[in-house]
Design an enzyme around this catalytic site. Sequence first.
Site, PDB file in Angstrom:
ATOM      1  N   GLU A   1      63.349 -17.443 -10.170  1.00 16.16           N
ATOM      2  CA  GLU A   1      64.224 -16.375  -9.645  1.00 16.16           C
ATOM      3  C   GLU A   1      64.449 -16.531  -8.154  1.00 16.16           C
ATOM      4  O   GLU A   1      65.504 -16.189  -7.645  1.00 16.16           O
ATOM      5  CB  GLU A   1      63.583 -14.999  -9.880  1.00 16.16           C
ATOM      6  N   VAL A   2      63.415 -16.976  -7.463  1.00 14.94           N
ATOM      7  CA  VAL A   2      63.499 -17.087  -6.003  1.00 14.94           C
ATOM      8  C   VAL A   2      63.479 -18.574  -5.653  1.00 14.94           C
ATOM      9  O   VAL A   2      62.515 -19.284  -5.970  1.00 14.94           O
ATOM     10  CB  VAL A   2      62.328 -16.355  -5.315  1.00 14.94           C
TER      11      VAL A   2
ATOM     12  N   ASP B   1      52.277 -10.834  -5.298  1.00 15.94           N
ATOM     13  CA  ASP B   1      53.540 -10.695  -6.032  1.00 15.94           C
ATOM     14  C   ASP B   1      53.862  -9.202  -6.157  1.00 15.94           C
ATOM     15  O   ASP B   1      52.983  -8.386  -6.471  1.00 15.94           O
ATOM     16  CB  ASP B   1      53.432 -11.332  -7.422  1.00 15.94           C
ATOM     17  N   ILE B   2      55.107  -8.862  -5.916  1.00 15.68           N
ATOM     18  CA  ILE B   2      55.509  -7.447  -5.937  1.00 15.68           C
ATOM     19  C   ILE B   2      55.467  -6.867  -7.357  1.00 15.68           C
ATOM     20  O   ILE B   2      55.371  -5.656  -7.536  1.00 15.68           O
ATOM     21  CB  ILE B   2      56.922  -7.324  -5.299  1.00 15.68           C
TER      22      ILE B   2
ATOM     23  N   HIS C   1      57.412 -22.022  -4.557  1.00 14.01           N
ATOM     24  CA  HIS C   1      56.189 -21.214  -4.585  1.00 14.01           C
ATOM     25  C   HIS C   1      55.391 -21.532  -5.839  1.00 14.01           C
ATOM     26  O   HIS C   1      55.934 -21.927  -6.864  1.00 14.01           O
ATOM     27  CB  HIS C   1      56.506 -19.719  -4.527  1.00 14.01           C
TER      28      HIS C   1
ATOM     29  N   HIS D   1      52.655 -19.704  -8.409  1.00 17.71           N
ATOM     30  CA  HIS D   1      51.997 -18.468  -8.830  1.00 17.71           C
ATOM     31  C   HIS D   1      50.514 -18.778  -9.020  1.00 17.71           C
ATOM     32  O   HIS D   1      50.167 -19.695  -9.782  1.00 17.71           O
ATOM     33  CB  HIS D   1      52.556 -17.971 -10.164  1.00 17.71           C
TER      34      HIS D   1
HETATM   35  P1  AMP Z   1      59.830 -17.131  -9.915  1.00 17.73           P
HETATM   36  O1  AMP Z   1      60.321 -16.659 -11.235  1.00 17.73           O
HETATM   37  O2  AMP Z   1      58.810 -18.226 -10.044  1.00 17.73           O
HETATM   38  O3  AMP Z   1      60.961 -17.475  -8.962  1.00 17.73           O
HETATM   39  O4  AMP Z   1      59.029 -15.921  -9.308  1.00 17.73           O
HETATM   40  C1  AMP Z   1      59.462 -15.124  -8.252  1.00 17.73           C
HETATM   41  C2  AMP Z   1      58.436 -14.053  -8.079  1.00 17.73           C
HETATM   42  O5  AMP Z   1      58.683 -13.406  -6.838  1.00 17.73           O
HETATM   43  C3  AMP Z   1      58.442 -12.961  -9.144  1.00 17.73           C
HETATM   44  O6  AMP Z   1      57.170 -12.941  -9.785  1.00 17.73           O
HETATM   45  C4  AMP Z   1      58.722 -11.673  -8.358  1.00 17.73           C
HETATM   46  O7  AMP Z   1      57.982 -10.581  -8.835  1.00 17.73           O
HETATM   47  C5  AMP Z   1      58.300 -12.068  -6.958  1.00 17.73           C
HETATM   48  N1  AMP Z   1      58.962 -11.347  -5.865  1.00 17.73           N
HETATM   49  C6  AMP Z   1      60.284 -11.099  -5.717  1.00 17.73           C
HETATM   50  N2  AMP Z   1      60.515 -10.440  -4.565  1.00 17.73           N
HETATM   51  C7  AMP Z   1      59.316 -10.273  -3.957  1.00 17.73           C
HETATM   52  C8  AMP Z   1      58.872  -9.668  -2.741  1.00 17.73           C
HETATM   53  N3  AMP Z   1      59.726  -9.093  -1.903  1.00 17.73           N
HETATM   54  N4  AMP Z   1      57.554  -9.692  -2.455  1.00 17.73           N
HETATM   55  C9  AMP Z   1      56.670 -10.272  -3.307  1.00 17.73           C
HETATM   56  N5  AMP Z   1      57.020 -10.860  -4.469  1.00 17.73           N
HETATM   57  C10 AMP Z   1      58.316 -10.858  -4.789  1.00 17.73           C
END
Ligand code: AMP
Length: 108
Positions: free
Chosen positions: A96-97, A31-32, A101, A103
Amino acid sequence: MDNPTVFGRIIRREIPASIVYEDEEFIAFQDIRPRSKVHILVCPKEYIPTLADYPDTEEGALKLGKLLLTANRIARQMGLEGYFVRIHVGEKGGQEVFHMHVHLRSDA
Ligand code: AMP
């Protein structure tokens, strides 16, 4: 289906990521913005936006089961003695994405 998400771009190698695991069906990377000592994201390569999009069928159960087992395999390979998994579902669930996925986190 096109996958415009940032994780789709990582899977297609359009943007870099610290990849820790990959096979035909899954990919996992750091995770970034880590919120634990270990914070890995485990994704299916197939484009499924959220947990709520998995079909309530044997096939959906198989896909989800494999995703969790992959997280467990990565945890074992990393030598983690304990960890937790977390899944955000939908905007109101903190997602957010919108590429499925899990965690995989540990502070142990
Ligand atoms: P979620 O809230 O479950 O959608 O989590 C999305 C996660 O993706 C967050 O913890 C972000 O820090 C992580 N994230 C966003 N962009 C990237 C990236 N380019 N590489 C790795 N992790 C990312």
